[in-house]
Write a protein that holds these residues in place. Structure first.
Motif, mmCIF file in Angstrom:
data_model
loop_
_atom_site.group_PDB
_atom_site.id
_atom_site.type_symbol
_atom_site.label_atom_id
_atom_site.label_comp_id
_atom_site.label_asym_id
_atom_site.label_seq_id
_atom_site.Cartn_x
_atom_site.Cartn_y
_atom_site.Cartn_z
ATOM 1 N N ALA A 174 16.096 2.140 10.874
ATOM 2 C CA ALA A 174 15.332 1.253 11.930
ATOM 3 C C ALA A 174 14.811 1.784 12.184
ATOM 4 C CB ALA A 174 17.116 0.939 12.947
ATOM 5 N N ARG A 175 14.319 3.339 13.167
ATOM 6 C CA ARG A 175 13.615 3.246 14.185
ATOM 7 C C ARG A 175 11.796 2.995 12.854
ATOM 8 N NH1 ARG A 175 14.886 6.377 18.398
ATOM 9 N NH2 ARG A 175 11.695 7.033 18.828
ATOM 10 N N LEU A 176 11.760 3.201 12.007
ATOM 11 C CA LEU A 176 10.793 3.403 10.957
ATOM 12 C C LEU A 176 10.440 1.657 10.639
ATOM 13 C CD1 LEU A 176 11.489 5.708 7.712
ATOM 14 C CD2 LEU A 176 9.549 5.998 9.854
ATOM 15 N N LYS A 177 11.443 1.105 10.610
ATOM 16 C CA LYS A 177 11.054 -0.189 10.339
ATOM 17 C C LYS A 177 10.077 -1.181 11.801
ATOM 18 C CE LYS A 177 13.648 -3.484 7.645
ATOM 19 N NZ LYS A 177 13.133 -3.034 6.343
ATOM 20 N N LYS A 208 3.824 -4.672 8.601
ATOM 21 C CA LYS A 208 4.543 -5.328 7.398
ATOM 22 C C LYS A 208 3.497 -6.713 6.715
ATOM 23 C CE LYS A 208 8.987 -7.805 7.754
ATOM 24 N NZ LYS A 208 9.811 -9.026 9.228
ATOM 25 N N GLY A 209 4.254 -5.546 5.236
ATOM 26 C CA GLY A 209 3.052 -6.312 4.328
ATOM 27 C C GLY A 209 2.735 -5.547 3.986
ATOM 28 N N ARG A 210 2.371 -4.453 4.186
ATOM 29 C CA ARG A 210 1.106 -3.631 3.163
ATOM 30 C C ARG A 210 2.366 -2.712 3.353
ATOM 31 N NH1 ARG A 210 -3.656 -1.203 6.516
ATOM 32 N NH2 ARG A 210 -4.011 -0.389 4.678
ATOM 33 N N VAL A 211 3.697 -2.108 4.118
ATOM 34 C CA VAL A 211 4.128 -0.961 4.338
ATOM 35 C C VAL A 211 5.803 -1.647 4.125
ATOM 36 C CG1 VAL A 211 5.043 1.535 5.468
ATOM 37 C CG2 VAL A 211 3.075 -0.028 5.364
ATOM 38 N N ARG A 212 6.273 -1.172 3.239
ATOM 39 C CA ARG A 212 7.457 -1.092 3.036
ATOM 40 C C ARG A 212 8.626 -0.394 3.418
ATOM 41 N NH1 ARG A 212 10.911 -6.502 2.795
ATOM 42 N NH2 ARG A 212 12.945 -5.618 2.235
ATOM 43 N N VAL A 213 9.866 -0.392 4.309
ATOM 44 C CA VAL A 213 10.245 0.362 4.568
ATOM 45 C C VAL A 213 12.215 0.315 3.684
ATOM 46 C CG1 VAL A 213 11.769 1.964 6.348
ATOM 47 C CG2 VAL A 213 9.442 0.966 6.495
ATOM 48 N N SER A 214 12.723 1.286 2.668
ATOM 49 C CA SER A 214 13.825 0.743 1.876
ATOM 50 C C SER A 214 14.597 2.328 2.360
ATOM 51 C CB SER A 214 13.124 0.310 0.815
ATOM 52 O OG SER A 214 12.701 -0.387 0.476
ATOM 53 N N ASP A 223 0.503 -1.178 0.029
ATOM 54 C CA ASP A 223 0.067 0.153 -0.265
ATOM 55 C C ASP A 223 0.933 0.921 -0.053
ATOM 56 O OD1 ASP A 223 -1.955 -1.559 -0.013
ATOM 57 O OD2 ASP A 223 -2.418 -1.260 2.242
ATOM 58 N N SER A 224 2.439 1.138 0.044
ATOM 59 C CA SER A 224 2.895 1.962 0.561
ATOM 60 C C SER A 224 4.161 1.675 0.724
ATOM 61 C CB SER A 224 2.725 2.980 2.170
ATOM 62 O OG SER A 224 1.412 4.190 1.485
ATOM 63 N N HIS A 225 5.160 2.108 0.152
ATOM 64 C CA HIS A 225 6.792 2.643 0.065
ATOM 65 C C HIS A 225 7.391 3.554 1.208
ATOM 66 C CE1 HIS A 225 9.160 -0.774 -2.590
ATOM 67 N NE2 HIS A 225 10.047 -0.579 -0.988
ATOM 68 N N VAL A 226 8.325 3.485 1.609
ATOM 69 C CA VAL A 226 9.136 4.167 2.584
ATOM 70 C C VAL A 226 10.474 4.270 2.033
ATOM 71 C CG1 VAL A 226 9.038 5.176 5.197
ATOM 72 C CG2 VAL A 226 7.208 4.358 4.553
ATOM 73 N N PHE A 227 10.555 5.643 1.369
ATOM 74 C CA PHE A 227 11.962 5.406 1.022
ATOM 75 C C PHE A 227 13.209 6.548 1.927
ATOM 76 C CE2 PHE A 227 9.865 4.309 -3.131
ATOM 77 C CZ PHE A 227 10.512 3.046 -3.003
ATOM 78 N N VAL A 228 14.689 6.027 2.715
ATOM 79 C CA VAL A 228 14.253 6.655 3.606
ATOM 80 C C VAL A 228 16.138 6.836 2.956
ATOM 81 C CG1 VAL A 228 15.441 6.984 5.876
ATOM 82 C CG2 VAL A 228 13.554 5.708 5.695
ATOM 83 N N CYS A 229 16.518 8.072 2.634
ATOM 84 C CA CYS A 229 17.296 8.509 1.615
ATOM 85 C C CYS A 229 19.192 7.900 3.077
ATOM 86 C CB CYS A 229 17.794 10.026 1.075
ATOM 87 S SG CYS A 229 19.551 9.682 0.604
#
Ligand code: FES
Length: 98
Positions: free
Chosen positions: A37-40, A49-55, A10-16
Motif C-alpha cells: 500500500a505504501r509503495l502504491k 502511475k502508468g510507468r510503474v506498476r506495483v503488484s 517501465d518497471s514492475h514492483v512485485f511485493v510478496c
C-alpha cells in the motif's frame, strides 16, 4: 500461437504477500500488504502511475529473507522490506529509471 507484446510499464514492483498463516515463515508475517500500500501511494504521489506498476505476488522462493520486494526489469531485490522502506525503494527506482 501465443500473442507476445512489449510490456506497457517501465518497471514492475512485485511485493510478496504470501501468507502461510504462521505455519511457516512467509512475507505476510512482516505486514507486506502494508508495504504494498505504501509503495502504491509513493507511485501515485510521484505521478509514476502508468510507468510503474506495483503488484502483489506469491512466494518468490526467498522466504527466509522476506518480506521481499523485487523490481523488474531492473532485477533489484529488497529483502526484509517494510512499509517504512517504501519511500527509499521508490527513490532508488526513480534513479534507475533516470
Ligand atoms: S513467502 Fe515471500 S518469498 Fe516466500
Amino acid at each position: 500461437m501465443v500473442d507476445e507484446q512489449k510490456s506497457p510499464f517501465d518497471s514492475h514492483v512485485f511485493v510478496c504477500t504470501n501468507d502461510r498463516g504462521g505455519r511457516a515463515k512467509s512475507c505476510a508475517d512482516g505486514n507486506s500488504q502494508q508495504t504494498r500500500a505504501r509503495l502504491k501511494a509513493e507511485i501515485n504521489k510521484r505521478d509514476l502511475k502508468g510507468r510503474v506498476r506495483v503488484s502483489q505476488c506469491g512466494c518468490m522462493g526467498l522466504c527466509d529473507k522476506g518480506p521481499n520486494v523485487m523490481i523488474y526489469p531492473q532485477k533489484s531485490w529488497f529483502p526484509a522490506a517494510t512499509s517504512e522502506d517504501a519511500k527509499d525503494i521508490i527513490d532508488r527506482l526513480e534513479t534507475m529509471l533516470g
